[in-house]
Design an enzyme around this catalytic site. Structure first.
Site, short mmCIF file in Angstrom:
data_model
loop_
_atom_site.label_atom_id
_atom_site.label_comp_id
_atom_site.label_asym_id
_atom_site.label_seq_id
_atom_site.Cartn_x
_atom_site.Cartn_y
_atom_site.Cartn_z
N THR A 4 53.33 40.31 84.51
CA THR A 4 53.50 40.44 83.06
C THR A 4 54.64 41.43 82.81
O THR A 4 54.43 42.54 82.33
CB THR A 4 52.21 40.93 82.38
OG1 THR A 4 51.78 42.15 83.01
CG2 THR A 4 51.11 39.90 82.49
N PHE A 34 43.32 48.45 89.45
CA PHE A 34 43.72 49.86 89.38
C PHE A 34 44.33 50.27 90.72
O PHE A 34 43.91 51.22 91.36
CB PHE A 34 42.52 50.75 89.05
CG PHE A 34 41.86 50.41 87.74
CD1 PHE A 34 42.38 50.88 86.55
CD2 PHE A 34 40.74 49.60 87.70
CE1 PHE A 34 41.78 50.56 85.34
CE2 PHE A 34 40.13 49.28 86.50
CZ PHE A 34 40.66 49.76 85.31
N LYS A 93 42.89 49.56 81.26
CA LYS A 93 44.02 49.60 82.19
C LYS A 93 45.24 50.27 81.57
O LYS A 93 45.82 51.19 82.15
CB LYS A 93 44.35 48.18 82.64
CG LYS A 93 45.63 48.05 83.44
CD LYS A 93 45.58 48.83 84.74
CE LYS A 93 46.87 48.61 85.52
NZ LYS A 93 46.88 49.38 86.78
N PHE A 114 49.25 64.20 89.64
CA PHE A 114 50.24 63.78 88.63
C PHE A 114 50.82 64.97 87.87
O PHE A 114 51.35 64.81 86.77
CB PHE A 114 49.64 62.76 87.66
CG PHE A 114 49.47 61.39 88.27
CD1 PHE A 114 50.39 60.39 88.03
CD2 PHE A 114 48.41 61.12 89.12
CE1 PHE A 114 50.26 59.14 88.61
CE2 PHE A 114 48.26 59.88 89.70
CZ PHE A 114 49.18 58.88 89.45
N CYS A 116 54.80 49.36 86.96
CA CYS A 116 53.61 49.50 86.11
C CYS A 116 53.80 50.47 84.96
O CYS A 116 53.83 50.06 83.81
CB CYS A 116 52.41 49.92 86.97
SG CYS A 116 51.84 48.63 88.10
N LYS A 170 58.50 55.46 94.77
CA LYS A 170 57.56 56.40 95.35
C LYS A 170 57.47 56.11 96.85
O LYS A 170 57.81 55.00 97.29
CB LYS A 170 56.17 56.26 94.71
CG LYS A 170 55.54 54.89 94.91
CD LYS A 170 54.13 54.81 94.34
CE LYS A 170 53.14 55.48 95.26
NZ LYS A 170 51.73 55.27 94.82
N ARG A 201 61.68 48.66 91.29
CA ARG A 201 61.71 48.36 89.86
C ARG A 201 61.70 49.66 89.06
O ARG A 201 60.86 50.52 89.26
CB ARG A 201 60.51 47.49 89.48
CG ARG A 201 60.59 46.06 90.01
CD ARG A 201 59.32 45.30 89.71
NE ARG A 201 58.16 45.83 90.45
CZ ARG A 201 56.92 45.37 90.32
NH1 ARG A 201 56.66 44.40 89.47
NH2 ARG A 201 55.95 45.90 91.04
#
Length: 432
Positions: free
Chosen positions: A86, A152, A208, A253, A264, A326, A333
């Site tokens: 998507t 997830f 999500k 994070f 994402c 990462k 992307r």
């Protein structure tokens, strides 16, 4: 249980292999024969630790097969997972749902038995309800239920996150069959104590995107604070450790650096904002515009740091260590590392990139950059060395060995992952 998984990309291939690992008979479906040929040969067309072993084991044991035939898929099972992409629409913030729509339009008319469709893809809220209406128009004398079972996955840990998740979320209609089917599919996980959280369709879709938006917000928050620390002369690493010890906040994070990327977080927060606007709730998510803005500013700030360290970018030789967004992934992307490399080149620098797993993807996306076969080769003759993806081999580089091949002595730590004292002791000027 027999099941199909539509989509043989990162999400679909991982889910198909892991469902087979749980003991199910799985048929992976994709229209790209080249991709299917690789998977059938046990070759994962992207880098994901542990997945090749799971894939080959289940192919060898006969639990996992692949096809490009929707007719075969419709006849194979009554349980179908939709795990297609998507992506962000070109020129817009919203999500492109054409791949999901194509699966529905082609699969549902072929179904001859009652079935359950489990959506895995990340979608704007309201998608499942829209698809339910579409399915009712396409189904021929059968009951086809649409439910949503969001993923997830963390790239680099996708196998563990599928086989040992911290929670399972299922959006379903009241009184439907989806919950019963899901409990059968995930029975071994539920027995092991993994909670199955059953919600309505809209809530499952929002779980999500809300999770991704929150993680993106944490990253941009600490990067905003890093800007203040830089201006005040404070230590962002020590600050992150201190606030991260608060259990209400947590340390994950909260790593300052050049920000988030990948397939994402960037597109999901933008699609979340777009959908909120469509629903008339755009003011509720205005903070995400700043989250996105802070994230993009970090890349520009890195270019400014390199310019200040080098004196000028025109004619400077820059080694960029890292291309994947990462470590543990070959995904480039919306990669901050490649974005910075591209900006440096546009400003006149000669840029050489090295990444242990993302070289092929990088060349396709940025063919004008120079690429090396090793970190040391990339550093040869460099005026400045940038670490932009925190791969272990970059973190453990020997500063003295790099000194032997580099021309300059500027080390620029875009991920706050290096030992500053080691580099300064070897005569390097450290920037972060």
């Amino acid at each position: 249980m027999k099941m199909t998984v539509f989509g043989a990309g990162y999400l679909g291939a991982t889910h198909a292999a892991c469902m087979a690992e749980l003991g199910h008979e799985v048929l992976g479906v994709d229209t790209n024969r080249g991709k299917l040929a690789k998977l059938e040969a046990g070759d994962v067309p992207f880098y994901e630790p542990g997945l090749p072993e799971v894939l080959r084991r289940n192919i060898d044991q006969g639990r996992l097969n692949f096809t490009d035939s929707y007719a075969e898929a419709a006849a194979w099972a009554k349980t179908h997972f939709i795990a297609v992409g998507t992506p962000q629409k070109k020129g817009e913030f919203g999500a492109d749902l054409s791949y999901i729509d194509a699966v529905i339009d082609e699969l549902v008319p072929l179904l001859t038995d009652d079935a359950v469709l489990f959506g895995k893809s990340t979608v704007p809220v309201g998608t499942a309800a829209r698809l339910t209406t579409r399915v009712s128009q396409l189904a021929r004398d059968v009951d086809v239920e649409v439910s949503w079972n969001p993923e997830f996955l963390r790239e680099g840990y996708a196998v563990a996150d599928t086989l040992h998740p911290d929670r399972l979320v299922l959006g379903t209609r009241p009184g439907g069959r989806a919950e019963q089917v899901a409990r059968e599919i995930y029975a071994s996980l539920i027995v092991d104590g993994v909670p199955l959280l059953v919600t309505d369709l809209a809530t499952a879709e929002l779980v999500k995107v809300s999770a991704n938006a929150f993680l993106a917000t944490k990253i941009s928050f600490i990067n905003a604070v890093a800007e203040v620390c830089e201006a005040a002369g404070a230590d962002i690493a020590a600050l992150s450790d201190a606030i991260g010890r608060d259990p209400r906040i947590g340390r994950q994070f909260l790593n300052a650096g050049i920000g988030f990327g990948g397939g994402c977080l960037p597109k999901d927060i933008r699609a979340f904002m777009a959908r909120a606007g469509e629903l008339g709730a755009d003011q509720a998510l205005t903070l995400l515009r700043e989250v996105d803005g802070i994230n993009m500013r970090r890349r520009t700030r890195m270019v400014e740091i390199v310019r200040a360290a080098s004196g000028t970018l025109i004619g400077s030789r820059i080694a960029v260590l890292g291309a994947a967004f990462k470590p543990g992934s070959d995904d480039v992307r919306d990669s901050p590392a490649l974005n910075v490399a591209g900006q440096l080149q546009l400003n006149g620098a000669a840029v050489t990139v090295y990444d242990p797993h993302a070289m092929d993807n990088s060349r396709r996306l940025f063919p004008t950059l120079d690429y090396s076969t090793s970190a040391m080769e990339a550093c040869e003759g460099a005026d400045s060395v940038l670490v932009l993806t925190e791969w272990p081999e970059f973190v453990s580089l020997d500063p003295t060995s790099v000194s032997d091949v580099a021309r300059g002595r500027n080390i620029i730590d875009g991920r706050y992952c290096l030992n500053r004292q080691d580099w300064e002791s070897a005569g390097w000027t450290y920037h972060a």
